[in-house]
Motif scaffolding. Sequence first.
Motif, PDB file in Angstrom:
ATOM      1  N   ALA A 260       0.832  -1.207   0.000  1.00  0.00           N
ATOM      2  CA  ALA A 260       0.000   0.000   0.000  1.00  0.00           C
ATOM      3  C   ALA A 260       0.864   1.254   0.000  1.00  0.00           C
ATOM      4  CB  ALA A 260      -0.932  -0.007   1.214  1.00  0.00           C
ATOM      5  N   PHE A 261       1.973   1.215   0.764  1.00  0.00           N
ATOM      6  CA  PHE A 261       2.873   2.369   0.799  1.00  0.00           C
ATOM      7  C   PHE A 261       3.519   2.599  -0.558  1.00  0.00           C
ATOM      8  CE2 PHE A 261       7.311   3.778   1.214  1.00  0.00           C
ATOM      9  CZ  PHE A 261       7.092   5.055   1.707  1.00  0.00           C
ATOM     10  N   ARG A 262       3.967   1.521  -1.207  1.00  0.00           N
ATOM     11  CA  ARG A 262       4.600   1.676  -2.522  1.00  0.00           C
ATOM     12  C   ARG A 262       3.609   2.216  -3.548  1.00  0.00           C
ATOM     13  NH1 ARG A 262       7.292  -3.230  -0.984  1.00  0.00           N
ATOM     14  NH2 ARG A 262       5.618  -4.457  -1.942  1.00  0.00           N
TER      15      ARG A 262
ATOM     16  N   GLU B 130       1.980   6.702  -6.849  1.00  0.00           N
ATOM     17  CA  GLU B 130       0.942   7.647  -7.273  1.00  0.00           C
ATOM     18  C   GLU B 130       1.393   9.085  -7.039  1.00  0.00           C
ATOM     19  OE1 GLU B 130      -3.714   8.761  -6.158  1.00  0.00           O
ATOM     20  OE2 GLU B 130      -2.798   6.908  -5.407  1.00  0.00           O
ATOM     21  N   GLU B 131       2.029   9.331  -5.897  1.00  0.00           N
ATOM     22  CA  GLU B 131       2.529  10.673  -5.604  1.00  0.00           C
ATOM     23  C   GLU B 131       3.640  11.070  -6.567  1.00  0.00           C
ATOM     24  OE1 GLU B 131       3.058  14.253  -3.182  1.00  0.00           O
ATOM     25  OE2 GLU B 131       1.438  12.869  -3.714  1.00  0.00           O
ATOM     26  N   ARG B 132       4.525  10.113  -6.880  1.00  0.00           N
ATOM     27  CA  ARG B 132       5.605  10.392  -7.831  1.00  0.00           C
ATOM     28  C   ARG B 132       5.040  10.760  -9.196  1.00  0.00           C
ATOM     29  NH1 ARG B 132       7.796   5.725  -7.924  1.00  0.00           N
ATOM     30  NH2 ARG B 132       9.454   6.048  -6.394  1.00  0.00           N
ATOM     31  N   GLU B 133       4.049   9.994  -9.667  1.00  0.00           N
ATOM     32  CA  GLU B 133       3.445  10.253 -10.963  1.00  0.00           C
ATOM     33  C   GLU B 133       2.765  11.622 -10.984  1.00  0.00           C
ATOM     34  OE1 GLU B 133       2.241   9.827 -14.847  1.00  0.00           O
ATOM     35  OE2 GLU B 133       3.687   8.630 -13.692  1.00  0.00           O
ATOM     36  N   ARG B 134       2.094  11.956  -9.894  1.00  0.00           N
ATOM     37  CA  ARG B 134       1.396  13.242  -9.837  1.00  0.00           C
ATOM     38  C   ARG B 134       2.390  14.404  -9.895  1.00  0.00           C
ATOM     39  NH1 ARG B 134       0.293  17.032  -6.242  1.00  0.00           N
ATOM     40  NH2 ARG B 134       1.337  15.894  -4.544  1.00  0.00           N
ATOM     41  N   LEU B 135       3.433  14.334  -9.073  1.00  0.00           N
ATOM     42  CA  LEU B 135       4.415  15.419  -9.042  1.00  0.00           C
ATOM     43  C   LEU B 135       5.158  15.541 -10.373  1.00  0.00           C
ATOM     44  CD1 LEU B 135       5.894  14.969  -5.452  1.00  0.00           C
ATOM     45  CD2 LEU B 135       4.343  16.759  -6.246  1.00  0.00           C
ATOM     46  N   THR B 136       5.503  14.392 -10.969  1.00  0.00           N
ATOM     47  CA  THR B 136       6.209  14.420 -12.246  1.00  0.00           C
ATOM     48  C   THR B 136       5.349  15.037 -13.340  1.00  0.00           C
ATOM     49  OG1 THR B 136       7.446  12.437 -11.618  1.00  0.00           O
ATOM     50  CG2 THR B 136       7.412  13.017 -13.950  1.00  0.00           C
TER      51      THR B 136
END
Length: 263
Positions: free
Chosen positions: A92-94, A99-105
């Motif tokens: 769940a953490f990964r 998801e956060e990485r994709e959003r920020l990128t």
Amino acid sequence: MTNTGTNFGSLHDPDLGRPGTPPDWARRPNAKDHLRLKARALREQGMTYDEIRAELGVSKSSISAWVRDLPKPAPRWKKVPQMQRLERAQAAFRASRDEERERLTSEASRQVGDIDDRELLLIGAALYWAEGSKDKTYARRESLTFINSDPHMIEVYVRWLELLGVERHRMRCSLHIHDSADLTEATRFWSEITGVPAEDFLKPSLRHDNPGTNRLNRGPSYRGCLRIYVTNSARLYRQVEGWWQGISGWAAAPGIDRLSGMV
């Protein structure tokens, strides 16, 4: 004086037990006898003291007194449920992190937008000064030579060369690659990236691949590094050096808030 009373200790009837001890049929039932028997049965099934205590609601000291003569159960792997919960939490953490990485990128990519010629000029100059070959007083290298394994980096570099007026026939491309790779496929791939015909590529620089090494860049996605040498580029090199001096001089100037509005 004769004692006419009955003395159980003087009797020798075997049904009465040892002298001074009342027979089993004369004892009062113990309220915990059924718990003791249950505890022994659970212990024989392999339960631990904690598990028996949770099942029967009695103290560990009582359990110990009741079952201490029984063999200790074989150790069991009790961490399977905990490991499963940990793995689910990590998954769940990964997923959340990805998801956060994709959003920020994606947000950062949209901030760039279109790039004009001046911006590309400065981007290319900084890119070359970071990754390209540079002139030294002890080794004169006044020519543009760039090597990298990132296809997107190569694409930006080629667009920059186009901006500088460098035509494809002046780009001398060669591969630096392990000999275990598919050289034909790698050449085709880099030819499509650069627009330089595969038949115009120079002889590759091959490196022996030792299968015993723990090298991760193997498989179909491995295409080595591409080296691009630009012919007759001494004048361009001096210009790039000057552009970089301008960029680095701007960065060294005091009293400029350069990061305002970026975040």
